[in-house]
Design a protein around this motif. Structure first.
Motif, short mmCIF file in Angstrom:
data_model
loop_
_atom_site.label_atom_id
_atom_site.label_comp_id
_atom_site.label_asym_id
_atom_site.label_seq_id
_atom_site.Cartn_x
_atom_site.Cartn_y
_atom_site.Cartn_z
N SER A 109 0.83 -1.21 0.00
CA SER A 109 0.00 0.00 0.00
C SER A 109 0.86 1.26 0.00
CB SER A 109 -0.90 0.01 1.24
OG SER A 109 -1.54 1.27 1.36
N PHE A 110 0.46 2.24 -0.80
CA PHE A 110 1.11 3.56 -0.79
C PHE A 110 0.91 4.22 0.58
CE2 PHE A 110 0.54 8.23 -1.79
CZ PHE A 110 1.88 8.50 -1.99
N TYR A 111 -0.11 3.81 1.30
CA TYR A 111 -0.45 4.42 2.59
C TYR A 111 0.17 3.68 3.78
CZ TYR A 111 -3.40 7.22 -0.28
OH TYR A 111 -3.82 8.09 -1.25
N GLY A 112 1.09 2.78 3.50
CA GLY A 112 1.79 2.08 4.57
C GLY A 112 1.06 0.83 4.99
N PRO A 113 1.80 -0.10 5.64
CA PRO A 113 1.19 -1.38 5.99
C PRO A 113 0.14 -1.25 7.08
CG PRO A 113 3.41 -1.19 6.90
CD PRO A 113 3.21 0.00 6.03
N VAL A 114 -0.77 -2.22 7.09
CA VAL A 114 -1.75 -2.37 8.17
C VAL A 114 -1.14 -3.34 9.18
CG1 VAL A 114 -4.09 -3.20 8.69
CG2 VAL A 114 -3.63 -2.02 6.52
N LYS A 115 -1.48 -3.19 10.45
CA LYS A 115 -0.98 -4.12 11.47
C LYS A 115 -2.04 -5.17 11.79
CE LYS A 115 2.52 -1.32 11.93
NZ LYS A 115 2.46 -0.16 12.81
N ASN A 116 -1.58 -6.34 12.16
CA ASN A 116 -2.51 -7.38 12.60
C ASN A 116 -2.89 -7.11 14.06
OD1 ASN A 116 -3.62 -9.85 13.60
ND2 ASN A 116 -2.70 -10.91 11.85
N PRO A 117 -4.19 -6.93 14.34
CA PRO A 117 -4.56 -6.55 15.71
C PRO A 117 -4.24 -7.61 16.76
CG PRO A 117 -6.52 -6.82 14.34
CD PRO A 117 -5.33 -6.97 13.44
N TRP A 118 -4.02 -8.87 16.35
CA TRP A 118 -3.66 -9.91 17.32
C TRP A 118 -2.22 -9.77 17.76
CZ3 TRP A 118 -7.28 -13.21 19.26
CH2 TRP A 118 -8.48 -13.30 18.55
N ASP A 119 -1.40 -9.15 16.90
CA ASP A 119 0.03 -9.01 17.16
C ASP A 119 0.55 -7.99 16.17
OD1 ASP A 119 2.77 -9.17 17.24
OD2 ASP A 119 2.84 -11.36 17.30
N ILE A 120 0.86 -6.79 16.65
CA ILE A 120 1.18 -5.71 15.71
C ILE A 120 2.54 -5.87 15.03
CG2 ILE A 120 -0.39 -3.98 16.72
CD1 ILE A 120 2.14 -2.72 17.98
N THR A 121 3.26 -6.95 15.35
CA THR A 121 4.48 -7.20 14.58
C THR A 121 4.19 -8.10 13.38
OG1 THR A 121 5.11 -9.18 15.83
CG2 THR A 121 5.87 -7.05 16.68
N ALA A 122 2.92 -8.53 13.23
CA ALA A 122 2.54 -9.45 12.14
C ALA A 122 1.74 -8.71 11.08
CB ALA A 122 1.71 -10.60 12.70
N VAL A 123 1.77 -9.24 9.86
CA VAL A 123 0.95 -8.67 8.78
C VAL A 123 -0.51 -9.09 9.01
CG1 VAL A 123 2.86 -8.77 7.13
CG2 VAL A 123 1.19 -10.65 7.20
N PRO A 124 -1.46 -8.32 8.45
CA PRO A 124 -2.87 -8.71 8.55
C PRO A 124 -3.28 -9.60 7.39
CG PRO A 124 -2.73 -6.56 7.52
CD PRO A 124 -1.29 -7.00 7.79
N GLY A 125 -2.37 -9.86 6.44
CA GLY A 125 -2.74 -10.50 5.19
C GLY A 125 -3.19 -9.45 4.20
#
Ligand code: GLN
Length: 454
Positions: free
Chosen positions: A116-132
């Motif tokens: 994303s041009f707007y930066g990655p989204v964080k996975n709410p279960w673990d913010i060091t992980a991608v959300p997919g």
């Protein structure tokens, strides 16, 4: 509770959490609250349906009149749509509230939201992980309860994989069931919009709104409307679950395999039986997809030329230079990679070797499913071979990233419906998704199968 109060609560939560999670590209409180007040008036006048007044987040790939529609790209970072997508029109018509536009991989190309041009989204279960990805913003918004429901699109797994990685439910309908009008095109023969929510029951209510014929999409199917919630309570005695031999192989992580096996054991308790089926061409689906999807994308994305709308380079020498600079500056690396691959496989001399060949193999992949559905009602397996991976882990290795969709892509190639529902947790306490694939138009059955487990 009124829609105005409900919407206000979700907006408050979104505002507080978005700084950390980056799930939304646009939040427009005034517009959302105005829609909520209109919904309250609808409810007061006795015209309410099940989703009237309910906030729904829209993936930023759906054109939304008066809102920014960026598709996660610098190319559309200034694009305010003059019209609504069919799906958005449908939600507006029943008085649902648009609670914001969700972040996504650029032009829906990705499995981690990191393009994303707007930066990655964080996975709410673990913010060091991608959300997919690519519908990672929608999945995060629902998982973090910033929205009760969201739309997504799925070309190779973009609804199901982020749903799995964020521990929510998501459904990709049969190709042609939901109109693509106003949905920015990636690979038109594979793209399909669908619902993302906490439960199968919510997905059914959303699909009731989203599905239906639309003359503005040439691949929209003309069918009698159905109530997708009609079979939710049906018992599962005698359900035949197909387990593809090719899915339970060494590539799949133990933690994911265990969670899926536990889910299937639950289905046995609910009266279902399992049969082994075979999808021998499964291994072809990722390579076939990465010929066909880029080919279609290279053609679809040729419209972004800096002339009529979207990003235009500030300085250029002549018309050709304007095209080149606008596209060079407006598109990110993954989008450029896809355009180059697509242009290559469609070019004279390579077309027969790659594109035509891939179309033939696509047919074989679809025929595998047709054979399998002679022996079973639904097919089950993992949605993703691993739980959510770490941010940064795969972004520099495109092939690793592409393999994230090994289980979901074949379903798009065949045009079948597929869904992911939460099935416990794997390594590091991260969610696992159970993939349920049905035959064409089996959405009501699949939602029944999912609901009985939930
Ligand atoms: N991850 C796949 C890709 O990058 C699928 C994306 C999608 O379904 N939109 O093409």
């Amino acid at each position: 509770i009124s829609s105005t109060e409900l919407t206000g609560e979700f907006l408050k939560r979104s505002r507080a959490l978005n700084a950390d999670y980056n799930a939304f590209i646009t939040i427009d409180e005034e517009t959302s609250l105005a829609q909520a007040r209109a919904a309250d008036a609808m409810i007061a006048s006795g015209q309410a349906g099940p989703l009237t007044g309910i906030p729904v987040a829209q993936k930023d790939i759906f054109c939304t009149k008066g809102w920014l529609t960026t598709c996660g790209s610098k190319m559309l970072s200034n694009f305010v749509s003059p019209y609504d997508a069919h799906v958005v029109e449908r939600f507006n018509a029943i008085g649902a509230v648009n609670i914001g536009k969700t972040n996504m991989d650029e032009f829906a190309m990705g499995s981690s939201n990191e393009t994303s041009f707007y930066g990655p989204v964080k996975n709410p279960w673990d913010i060091t992980a991608v959300p997919g990805g690519s519908s990672g913003g929608s999945a995060c918004a629902v998982a973090a309860r910033m929205a009760p429901a969201a739309t997504g699109t799925d070309t190779g797994g973009s609804i199901r994989q982020p749903a799995a990685l964020c521990g929510i439910s998501g459904l990709k309908p049969t190709y042609g069931l939901v109109s693509r009008y106003g949905m920015v095109a990636f690979a038109s023969s594979l793209d399909q919009g669908g619902p993302m929510a906490k439960s199968a029951e919510d997905l059914a209510l959303m699909l009731n709104v989203m599905a239906g014929f639309d003359a503005r999409d040439s691949t929209s199917l003309m069918r009698e409307p159905e109530d997708y919630a009609r079979d939710l309570e049906r018992p599962l005695e005698g359900l035949r679950i197909g387990l593809p031999r090719e899915y339970f192989v060494k590539e799949i992580n133990d933690d994911v395999a265990r969670a899926v096996e536990n889910a299937i054991a639950e289905y046995h308790k609910l009266g279902a039986e399992t049969v082994e089926v075979s999808l021998p061409n499964t291994k072809l689906s990722v390579p076939v997809y990465y010929v066909l999807a880029p080919a279609e994308a290279s053609s679809n994305l040729s419209r972004f030329d800096g002339v009529r709308y979207g990003y235009r380079a500030p300085e250029y020498a002549d018309l050709n230079d304007m095209y080149c600079k606008s596209r060079a500056q407006g598109f990110g690396a993954e989008v450029k990679r896809r355009i180059l691959i697509g242009t290559y496989v469609l070019s004279h001399g390579y077309y027969d070797a790659y594109y035509v060949q891939a179309q033939k193999l696509r047919r074989l992949v679809a025929q595998d499913f047709a054979e399998a559905f002679k022996q079973c009602d639904v097919i089950m397996g993992p949605t993703s071979p691993t739980v959510a991976f770490d941010l940064g882990e795969r972004i520099s290795d495109p092939v690793q990233m592409y393999l994230s969709d090994a289980y979901t892509i074949a379903v798009n190639l065949a045009g079948l419906p597929g869904m992911s529902i939460p099935a416990g947790f794997g390594n590091k306490g991260r969610p696992v998704g159970l993939h349920i694939v049905g035959n064409y138009f089996a959405e009501a059955k699949m939602l029944n199968v999912a609901h009985q487990y939930q």
